[in-house]
Design a protein around this motif. Sequence first.
Motif, PDB file in Angstrom:
ATOM      1  N   VAL A  84      59.736  44.793   4.093  1.00 44.95           N
ATOM      2  CA  VAL A  84      59.630  43.517   3.361  1.00 44.95           C
ATOM      3  C   VAL A  84      59.746  42.349   4.328  1.00 44.95           C
ATOM      4  N   LYS A  85      60.730  42.398   5.216  1.00 46.28           N
ATOM      5  CA  LYS A  85      60.948  41.318   6.186  1.00 46.28           C
ATOM      6  C   LYS A  85      59.715  41.100   7.056  1.00 46.28           C
ATOM      7  N   ASP A  86      59.084  42.192   7.486  1.00 48.57           N
ATOM      8  CA  ASP A  86      57.908  42.105   8.358  1.00 48.57           C
ATOM      9  C   ASP A  86      56.604  41.917   7.580  1.00 48.57           C
ATOM     10  N   ASN A  87      56.696  41.986   6.233  1.00 49.14           N
ATOM     11  CA  ASN A  87      55.521  41.829   5.368  1.00 49.14           C
ATOM     12  C   ASN A  87      54.409  42.810   5.749  1.00 49.14           C
ATOM     13  N   VAL A  88      54.806  44.093   5.878  1.00 50.17           N
ATOM     14  CA  VAL A  88      53.864  45.144   6.240  1.00 50.17           C
ATOM     15  C   VAL A  88      53.936  46.284   5.224  1.00 50.17           C
ATOM     16  N   THR A  89      52.887  47.084   5.191  1.00 52.40           N
ATOM     17  CA  THR A  89      52.802  48.253   4.320  1.00 52.40           C
ATOM     18  C   THR A  89      53.060  49.502   5.133  1.00 52.40           C
ATOM     19  N   LEU A  90      53.901  50.381   4.609  1.00 51.41           N
ATOM     20  CA  LEU A  90      54.142  51.652   5.280  1.00 51.41           C
ATOM     21  C   LEU A  90      52.945  52.557   5.008  1.00 51.41           C
ATOM     22  N   LYS A  91      52.238  52.929   6.071  1.00 47.50           N
ATOM     23  CA  LYS A  91      51.016  53.719   5.915  1.00 47.50           C
ATOM     24  C   LYS A  91      51.294  55.218   5.985  1.00 47.50           C
ATOM     25  N   TYR A  92      52.187  55.623   6.903  1.00 45.50           N
ATOM     26  CA  TYR A  92      52.513  57.050   7.067  1.00 45.50           C
ATOM     27  C   TYR A  92      53.979  57.220   7.423  1.00 45.50           C
ATOM     28  N   ILE A  93      54.493  58.398   7.075  1.00 47.81           N
ATOM     29  CA  ILE A  93      55.819  58.842   7.502  1.00 47.81           C
ATOM     30  C   ILE A  93      55.582  60.111   8.304  1.00 47.81           C
ATOM     31  N   PHE A  94      55.828  60.061   9.601  1.00 45.61           N
ATOM     32  CA  PHE A  94      55.605  61.217  10.461  1.00 45.61           C
ATOM     33  C   PHE A  94      56.907  61.981  10.672  1.00 45.61           C
ATOM     34  N   GLU A  95      56.842  63.287  10.509  1.00 42.65           N
ATOM     35  CA  GLU A  95      57.966  64.164  10.822  1.00 42.65           C
ATOM     36  C   GLU A  95      57.565  65.020  12.018  1.00 42.65           C
ATOM     37  N   THR A  96      58.391  65.011  13.055  1.00 41.45           N
ATOM     38  CA  THR A  96      58.069  65.800  14.245  1.00 41.45           C
ATOM     39  C   THR A  96      58.272  67.294  14.007  1.00 41.45           C
ATOM     40  N   HIS A  97      59.189  67.643  13.088  1.00 40.48           N
ATOM     41  CA  HIS A  97      59.452  69.037  12.744  1.00 40.48           C
ATOM     42  C   HIS A  97      60.439  69.055  11.585  1.00 40.48           C
ATOM     43  N   PHE A  98      60.723  70.237  11.060  1.00 41.16           N
ATOM     44  CA  PHE A  98      61.766  70.365  10.033  1.00 41.16           C
ATOM     45  C   PHE A  98      63.114  70.275  10.742  1.00 41.16           C
ATOM     46  N   HIS A  99      63.954  69.358  10.292  1.00 42.79           N
ATOM     47  CA  HIS A  99      65.226  69.092  10.962  1.00 42.79           C
ATOM     48  C   HIS A  99      66.350  69.946  10.379  1.00 42.79           C
ATOM     49  N   ALA A 100      67.156  70.528  11.266  1.00 38.73           N
ATOM     50  CA  ALA A 100      68.300  71.325  10.830  1.00 38.73           C
ATOM     51  C   ALA A 100      69.616  70.579  11.033  1.00 38.73           C
ATOM     52  N   ASP A 101      69.578  69.462  11.758  1.00 35.54           N
ATOM     53  CA  ASP A 101      70.816  68.782  12.132  1.00 35.54           C
ATOM     54  C   ASP A 101      71.056  67.471  11.385  1.00 35.54           C
ATOM     55  N   PHE A 102      70.109  67.032  10.573  1.00 40.82           N
ATOM     56  CA  PHE A 102      70.338  65.863   9.725  1.00 40.82           C
ATOM     57  C   PHE A 102      69.377  65.928   8.551  1.00 40.82           C
ATOM     58  N   VAL A 103      69.685  65.165   7.511  1.00 34.06           N
ATOM     59  CA  VAL A 103      68.826  65.120   6.327  1.00 34.06           C
ATOM     60  C   VAL A 103      67.879  63.940   6.486  1.00 34.06           C
ATOM     61  N   SER A 104      66.605  64.237   6.455  1.00 36.66           N
ATOM     62  CA  SER A 104      65.592  63.196   6.604  1.00 36.66           C
ATOM     63  C   SER A 104      65.414  62.429   5.298  1.00 36.66           C
ATOM     64  N   GLY A 105      65.002  61.175   5.418  1.00 42.45           N
ATOM     65  CA  GLY A 105      64.746  60.348   4.241  1.00 42.45           C
ATOM     66  C   GLY A 105      63.274  60.320   3.850  1.00 42.45           C
ATOM     67  N   HIS A 106      62.487  61.225   4.392  1.00 37.30           N
ATOM     68  CA  HIS A 106      61.039  61.176   4.179  1.00 37.30           C
ATOM     69  C   HIS A 106      60.627  61.264   2.713  1.00 37.30           C
ATOM     70  N   LEU A 107      61.298  62.095   1.916  1.00 39.12           N
ATOM     71  CA  LEU A 107      60.911  62.240   0.509  1.00 39.12           C
ATOM     72  C   LEU A 107      61.178  60.961  -0.279  1.00 39.12           C
ATOM     73  N   ASP A 108      62.367  60.382  -0.125  1.00 41.59           N
ATOM     74  CA  ASP A 108      62.693  59.130  -0.822  1.00 41.59           C
ATOM     75  C   ASP A 108      61.805  57.992  -0.347  1.00 41.59           C
ATOM     76  N   LEU A 109      61.575  57.933   0.945  1.00 40.02           N
ATOM     77  CA  LEU A 109      60.746  56.867   1.504  1.00 40.02           C
ATOM     78  C   LEU A 109      59.320  56.976   0.984  1.00 40.02           C
ATOM     79  N   SER A 110      58.804  58.182   0.906  1.00 40.52           N
ATOM     80  CA  SER A 110      57.456  58.386   0.369  1.00 40.52           C
ATOM     81  C   SER A 110      57.384  58.006  -1.107  1.00 40.52           C
TER      82      SER A 110
END
Length: 196
Positions: free
Chosen positions: A41-67
């Motif tokens: 919102v601050k940058d007035n931009v649209t999120l086009k993609y959420i890239f995941e480098t791999h399935f993470h075992a050491d933290f919970v990603s926010g990709h689903l909520d963000l999408s």
Amino acid sequence: MKIEQIYTGCLAQGAYYIVSENEAVIIDPLREVKPYLDRLVKDNVTLKYIFETHFHADFVSGHLDLSKKTGAPIVYGPTAAPEFEAIIAEDNQIFEIGKVKIKVMHTPGHTMESSTYLLIDENGVETAIFTGDTLFLGDVGRPDLAQKATNLTQEDLAGILYDSLQSKIMPLDDSITVYPAHGAGSACGKNMQKET
């Protein structure tokens, strides 16, 4: 073009926010997505993609909520088989964001879907790589963590990782900036540098 590393010291984890013109991407977002939404919102931009480098075992990603909150698709590298909607990119597939491009480089070894994302700037220059857990500063990703997900041994995965590093990353120009997913303190590598 703007690249920002969003580093969380307690997890020794780096997420990345890239903007070109009025579009943005986020690589390996953390679970709490409000800071990313506020930034968009601050940058007035649209999120086009959420890239995941791999399935993470050491933290919970926010990709689903963000999408869900932005409508931006989630992108994984080749061989990924998530139980949710995502783009499964092909090796060397190009994604355009504003005036820049991101090239998917399949770099298995840490996990079989592990991918490195190569940023090509508005002048066509290969500028940076976002290596996930394939390559750190001072170390490489552990090849023993994905054994249960495959029928491969730690030695098999180490050989695959070696091939990924030699055939995909080492041929790149030395001027390219390396942005890893983790820094010192992460369990994903043993000899990581303090620099991020």
